[in-house]
Structure formats: structure tokens, C-alpha cells
Design a protein around this motif. Structure first.
Motif, short mmCIF file in Angstrom:
data_model
loop_
_atom_site.label_atom_id
_atom_site.label_comp_id
_atom_site.label_asym_id
_atom_site.label_seq_id
_atom_site.Cartn_x
_atom_site.Cartn_y
_atom_site.Cartn_z
N TRP A 109 0.84 -1.20 0.00
CA TRP A 109 0.00 0.00 0.00
C TRP A 109 0.88 1.24 0.00
O TRP A 109 2.04 1.20 0.38
N GLY A 111 0.44 5.61 0.92
CA GLY A 111 -0.45 6.59 1.54
C GLY A 111 0.10 8.00 1.47
O GLY A 111 1.32 8.21 1.43
N VAL A 130 -5.15 9.90 2.03
CA VAL A 130 -5.61 9.07 0.93
C VAL A 130 -4.70 7.85 0.87
O VAL A 130 -3.47 7.98 0.83
N PHE A 132 -3.99 3.85 -0.94
CA PHE A 132 -4.27 2.87 -1.98
C PHE A 132 -3.79 1.51 -1.50
O PHE A 132 -2.63 1.38 -1.05
N PRO A 147 -8.77 4.93 -4.42
CA PRO A 147 -8.31 5.60 -3.21
C PRO A 147 -9.31 5.46 -2.07
O PRO A 147 -10.52 5.38 -2.29
N ASP A 149 -10.42 7.54 1.26
CA ASP A 149 -10.37 8.84 1.94
C ASP A 149 -10.41 8.59 3.44
O ASP A 149 -11.31 7.92 3.95
N ALA A 165 -12.37 11.23 -2.41
CA ALA A 165 -11.21 11.09 -3.28
C ALA A 165 -11.57 10.21 -4.47
O ALA A 165 -12.30 9.22 -4.33
N LEU A 169 -4.72 3.56 -8.73
CA LEU A 169 -3.30 3.19 -8.67
C LEU A 169 -3.12 1.89 -9.44
O LEU A 169 -3.90 0.94 -9.27
N GLY A 182 0.09 6.19 -8.58
CA GLY A 182 -1.23 6.48 -8.02
C GLY A 182 -1.62 7.90 -8.38
O GLY A 182 -0.85 8.84 -8.15
N TRP A 184 -4.89 10.81 -8.14
CA TRP A 184 -6.17 11.06 -7.49
C TRP A 184 -6.43 12.55 -7.39
O TRP A 184 -5.54 13.38 -7.57
N ARG A 186 -9.10 15.36 -4.98
CA ARG A 186 -10.07 15.57 -3.90
C ARG A 186 -10.39 17.06 -3.85
O ARG A 186 -9.58 17.90 -4.26
#
Length: 673
Positions: A109, A111, A130, A132, A147, A149, A165, A169, A182, A184, A186
């Protein structure tokens, strides 16, 4: 369309917005980066984890050290950021040591966490993030990764109730190191209390942290630990440029009334707004069809400000016709968006003076007391217009049904249909019948079913108003008692007749067969006091059974409609249909709505027609109980006087609301009639 001066942002300026502190050594250095303002948003479909899609050329790009403490290729990532005044756009590209196969198989992951200004360090209240691929969240992530949130400082941070979000990814490669990207977005201000509000002011710094993990806390199969170091990175948001524009608009326009007789006044309400960035002065005009009916000027209206205007259109001399009303704000120098400078305010129907109205007078009395009035409501076409009487109310010619509400202890007159003729007066008498009272008791008090004129009335006792005349009273069986014989009794108007049914003890006497009846109980209550009853005549299948309540009366199994008689100053409950089965008991509650009172006077007392919600109620005065709520009260014309303004009044339960229509005297020859 607004004209804006836009500055050209060079590629060099975009990259200068990202300032790397010292010489970046993966795993050691923090960065400060400013997300530039961009006029080129990235579509959600291009936030797909593919570095080749989406326009990132005007984004700030930096290399950011990750919190995993690695000094090799896994210890840093490429970060691109920008905003368009509404959304923040982020792209993070880096390397990882495992592929993302599934939430239960090998996976990693990554972040990105924000902190509120002046809040530093990991796992602090108020953080916003956020993530993934973190498999601790539910539902479990699936590939490609969406994502999550998050908010707060827990481990991992809590998932937001509302997800704001958007993005994807993806990773690539067949062996470590694997590449991932990734992407994104927001909102800068989502309106969600779990999200940080990101100020695009160029001065507010938001600490942020970026990391990856593959060794087991929400990941599996790798060797990268997300929480080795802390880098106090700082993220700023460039200001949104404010171009100078010149734009005025009519944002609201309405004409009232939309229908009137020639000679009346139409009020045209207008709201104008300066939607540009500089103060403006401009002219505003109103037309009805091709005719000018109003003009004014607005001076020095500040940017973003609105101003309410009003025109009074005197329709005297206008021919009967439909007039489309239009309001226009003149264009100001430099204005290019003219689409909202004019607005329709409605079409006003100007009518020729109507024919003389008909006059309707309704009175109430009691058959034994012809000079007494009755506080019943007078309804015309099912609308309660006043109480006691109607005093020569002016009505359009036509056919009307006059009816009356119930009044306790009296028989209600039948509805009367009348044809009102223009220029003529019609009188309608509503004569209530004086009832007597019938009281029936059992002796000793037993739950015997008392029937009146063949209909089950109540058990134990009956006491109610009833038309004068002969009535048959019968008594039902009670276990261990022989019921008394049926009898016929005479009830006289305005007198009480009492009947006692003497049950004789007899241990062998059978009671009623339980298979032949169910129990029906009906009670009354007030909307403001559930414990208080109402003296309503309670009917079952259209037959009055008792007043106030029915106390567990036995009735054959079947379907019954329970209805309630009117009670002065209360709103009558709707009918209720109830199914009664053998051996079962059913309860029905009739809740009467407590009315307030509306009194409308004319001053001086004149025969002006008083309208409530557009319907004529009475002339001179209205005073009656009304359901709680808001009402529009208006007044008809009276020769020699100016008609009072329309007003809205509020009626509250149990309270009197009074409003007075003041008729101002005019000089001779200027009456509104």
C-alpha cells in the motif's frame, strides 16, 4: 461570458514552485512544494494510474522522501501536484518490492497524509489522508486500486464516512523493483467535516507525509516498513488569480399579481447583481409587452453585491390583454456576457372589470329557537368561510353548495345547493334541529351491549344527544344474568330521558357466544393533550353509537368504518377503517386537532370582501377557528377607499391571531371599485 486577463505560466515557473530543501537524499530530506493554480483540470477518467494520460505538464513536480527510511530506489517517489481552485490533483510514482495480487495475497500500500497547519508528526488528530491498497479497510481493495479517503491519527487512520477522493493506482513489472503510479483528486473544500479545508492562499502550509508498506501492516509479502522516519514536508496552494470582469445581471424578477382588473397596481420586484470584479453603475427598465412601465438607475454597485428594486405599474387605461413583463439591466462598458441582463417577470393578465358580483347571506338558527344563532362553520363548496353566519359576502355568479359543521347536541342541516346570480342577493338559512338526550344504564353495572334502534351503541352505558322521537332500546346477554326486555322510549327535544336496564341474577344464564363478536373501543383525544377527550358523536358504519368514547362495545366480526362528528374549535379526524375479528379487541383513537383563531377586521368597518388564500370568506369581518398554519389574507375593493395590502398571518393552536385591513379614504372619484 466573462472576460479575464490570464497570466501565462511558463514551464520554468511551474518547476520553481517546487523547492527541494538541501540536496535530496532518499530517506533523509523534507521538501516544500507549492501546488500551482491550473486552468487545465484532469478528467477523472485520466486519473487512471497510467503516467501517460492526463495533463500534468503545468503541475509542480518534486522527488519526495518516503517515511519507510529506505535509501535505495524504494525510499523516494516522484510527486506531481496542482489545483484548479476546486480540486487538488496528485500523482505519486515510485517503486515497490512486491506486486499487488489480492487483498489476501502479496500486496503493498501507499499513503499520502495531510496535517492541519502547525500540526506535525504522525498519527495526530485532524489529519486527512488518501490510501491505496491498504487491506485493513472494508470493503477489501481490489485491483486496480481505488483511493480510500481517511481521517484522524489512528493506525491505520479511520475511513471517512463520505468518500471524496477519486482516482486509481496501478503497478507494472514482472520482478522487483515494481513500478507503481497512483493518481487522485479531492476537493479543496468538500464540505465534509472529516476532510481538511485546503486554503488556496499561497501562505498556509500543510505538513504532509508520503510512504509505502509491504511487510505486513495492511500489506503482505515484502520487506518495506512504512514508519521508519518522519519527514516534515510542507505543501502550499497558489492563489487563484482573479481577473477583472464587467458583468451585471438581473438575477430575479417577478410581477404580482399576475391577474387583475384594469386600474389595479402590479408590483414588479427585481434583484440585480454585479457579477464582475469592479463597481458598476447602470440603468434598469421594465416593459409590459412593448410598453415601458418602469425605469430606474443603479449607482456604485460593488463587485459581488446585489440590490433589490421595485416598480409599481399602474394598469389604468390598459386594454384587456396578456402582457409579458420583462426587466432589463443595460450593458456596462466591457461587458460581454449579456445572456443574463434581461429576465422575464411573468405574464400579467389585465382583465376588463367583471360583472357585478352576486351576494350570498347565510344564517344559522335552531328549529325551537329561530332567533338564536349557532357557532357552526358555514362551508361553501366544502371550504369553511366563517362561523355563525355569512354577512352578504360577494361571490362570483355560479352554483354553490352551502353546508354546515356539526354542533354538539344539535342536528346538522342538510347541504343546500344555490345558484347565485350576478347583481342579486341570495339568502340561505341553516336550521339546526334541537336534540334531546338519551341515557341508558345497566343495573347492576354489567357489560351488557346496549342497542339503540337496532344498532349496537355501547356496553355498560350510553349517554348521547339524539333526535326527538320514539327510540327502541335493547340489552344484550351477560353471563349469569337475564337481560331486561327491549323497550320503546320517547325522547323530547332539550330534555333528558333515562332508561335503566335491570339485569336479573341467574347463574344459568349464558353470556354471548365469543365466536359471534369482537370488541371495539373508540376514544377521542386532543392534539395538544392526548389525555383529554372530545364531545364528538362517534359513528360506526354511518350510525351514531355514543359520544366521547365507545367502551369496548361488542360487535359482530367484520369491517367497520369509524367516523367522528365535528366539535367546535377542533379539527375533525379522518374516518378510520378497522377489521374486528371474533374474540379480538380493536382500539381506535380519534385525535382532534386543536385549532387557533383568525380574526380579520376592516377599518373603518366597510363591506370589503375578505379573502383567505385567494377565496372569498366574508364581507366586513371574519372570525373563526382555523387549523394551525400560515394564511394569505387579502381584501376586495370598496368604492372611495384604497385597498389594503395583502399580508401573511400565522395561526397557532389555541391562540387568537388578529389582522386589520385598513381602508384609506381617497378623494372623490378615485375609488378602487
Amino acid at each position: 461570458m466573462r472576460r479575464a486577463r490570464r497570466a501565462t505560466v511558463s514551464v520554468l515557473a511551474v518547476f520553481l514552485a517546487a523547492t527541494v530543501l538541501a540536496g535530496l537524499t532518499p530517506g533523509q530530506n523534507a521538501v516544500t512544494v507549492t501546488a500551482p493554480y491550473s486552468t487545465r483540470p484532469i478528467a477523472v477518467g485520466d486519473l487512471d494510474g497510467n503516467p501517460a494520460t492526463g495533463d500534468w505538464t503545468d503541475a509542480a513536480a518534486v522527488t519526495v522522501a518516503l517515511e519507510n527510511g529506505r535509501t535505495d530506489a524504494y525510499g523516494s517517489a516522484s510527486l506531481s501536484v496542482k489545483h484548479d481552485g476546486t480540486y487538488l490533483y496528485v500523482k505519486v510514482s515510485g517503486k515497490i518490492d512486491v506486486p499487488w495480487t489480492s487483498a489476501t495475497g502479496t500486496h503493498f500500500w501507499t499513503g499520502f497524509i495531510f496535517s492541519p497547519p502547525s500540526t506535525t508528526g504522525h498519527h495526530r488528530d485532524g489529519m486527512d489522508g488518501v490510501f491505496f491498497g491498504q487491506s485493513s479497510y472494508t470493503p477489501a481493495p481490489t485491483y486496480p486500486l481505488a483511493p480510500v479517503d481517511t481521517n484522524g491519527g489512528s493506525r491505520p487512520p479511520a475511513k471517512d464516512t463520505v468518500q471524496n477522493a477519486e482516482g486509481t493506482l496501478r503497478y507494472s513489472g514482472t520482478a522487483a523493483p515494481y513500478d507503481y503510479t497512483g493518481e487522485w483528486r479531492r476537493p479543496l473544500n468538500s464540505g465534509d467535516s472529516q476532510d481538511l479545508v485546503l486554503a488556496a492562499d499561497g501562505t498556509t502550509a500543510y505538513p504532509f507525509y508520503v510512504t509505502t508498506d509491504s511487510n505486513g501492516r495492511g500489506s503482505l509479502g515484502g520487506a518495506i516498513d512504512h514508519s521508519v522516519l518522519t519527514h516534515e514536508n510542507a505543501l502550499f496552494f497558489a492563489r487563484v488569480p482573479v481577473p477583472e470582469t464587467h458583468d451585471v445581471a438581473v438575477t430575479a424578477a417577478s410581477a404580482s399579481p399576475l391577474s387583475l382588473v384594469a386600474g389595479g397596481i402590479v408590483t414588479i420586484a427585481v434583484t440585480v447583481q454585479n457579477q464582475g470584479t469592479a463597481a458598476e453603475s447602470f440603468a434598469v427598465s421594465a416593459t409590459a409587452g412593448s410598453l415601458a412601465v418602469g425605469a430606474t438607475s443603479v449607482s456604485g454597485l460593488a463587485a459581488g453585491a446585489s440590490r433589490d428594486l421595485s416598480f409599481a405599474w399602474d394598469t389604468t387605461g390598459f386594454a384587456a390583454d396578456a402582457y409579458p413583463v420583462r426587466v432589463e439591466a443595460a450593458a456596462v462598458p466591457g461587458e460581454t456576457d449579456l445572456s443574463d441582463n434581461a429576465r422575464a417577470a411573468g405574464t400579467v393578465a389585465v382583465e376588463s372589470p367583471p360583472p357585478a358580483p352576486a351576494l350570498l347571506r347565510v344564517s344559522t338558527s335552531i328549529d325551537l329557537h329561530p332567533t338564536w344563532g349557532v357557532p357552526g362553520k358555514v362551508l361553501v363548496n366544502a371550504v369553511a368561510r366563517d362561523e355563525w353566519s355569512l354577512t352578504w359576502v360577494k361571490m362570483p355568479a355560479g352554483t354553490y353548495t352551502v353546508s354546515f359543521s356539526d354542533v354538539w347536541n344539535l342536528g346538522t342541516p342538510a347541504p343546500i345547493t344555490v345558484n347565485l346570480v350576478s347583481g342579486q342577493a341570495t339568502e340561505v338559512p341553516g336550521v339546526y334541529q334541537a336534540y334531546g338526550w338519551l341515557r341508558v344504564v345497566t343495573n347492576p353495572p354489567v357489560p351488557g351491549t346496549i342497542s339503540v334502534d337496532g344498532a349496537q351503541a355501547d356496553d355498560w352505558e350510553v349517554w348521547r344527544a339524539i333526535p326527538p322521537g320514539d327510540h327502541t332500546v335493547a340489552f344484550g346477554p351477560v353471563a349469569s344474568f337475564r337481560p331486561p326486555a327491549a323497550r320503546t322510549v320517547r325522547v323530547n327535544a332539550e330534555q333528558l330521558t333515562t332508561v335503566q336496564g335491570d339485569y336479573t341474577a341467574d347463574p344459568a344464564a349464558p353470556g354471548p357466544d365469543p365466536a359471534t363478536y369482537g370488541m371495539l373501543r373508540v376514544t377521542t383525544a386532543l392534539s395538544t393533550d392526548p389525555g383529554a377527550g372530545a364531545p364528538s358523536a362517534i359513528s360506526v358504519n354511518g350510525i351514531v353509537r355514543d359520544e366521547w368514547a365507545l367502551t369496548w362495545v361488542k360487535v359482530p366480526p367484520g369491517t367497520y368504518t369509524v367516523s367522528f362528528g365535528d366539535v367546535v374549535n377542533l379539527g375533525t379526524p379522518a374516518d378510520q377503517v378497522v377489521e374486528v375479528a371474533a374474540g379480538q379487541a380493536r382500539e381506535v383513537v380519534g385525535v382532534f386537532q386543536v385549532h387557533g383563531f383568525l380574526r380579520v377586521d376592516t377599518s373603518p368597518p366597510v363591506p370589503g370582501t375578505i379573502f383567505v388564500n385567494g377565496l372569498p370568506y366574508d364581507d366586513w369581518q371574519v372570525w373563526q377557528s382555523m387549523p394551525a398554519g400560515s394564511y394569505e389574507v387579502s381584501f376586495g375593493p370598496v368604492a372611495g377607499y384604497a385597498t389594503p395590502a395583502v399580508r401573511t398571518v400565522t395561526v397557532s393552536p389555541g391562540a387568537l391571531t388578529t389582522t386589520t385591513g385598513t381602508y384609506a379614504s381617497l378623494s372623490p372619484g378615485r375609488g378602487d371599485a
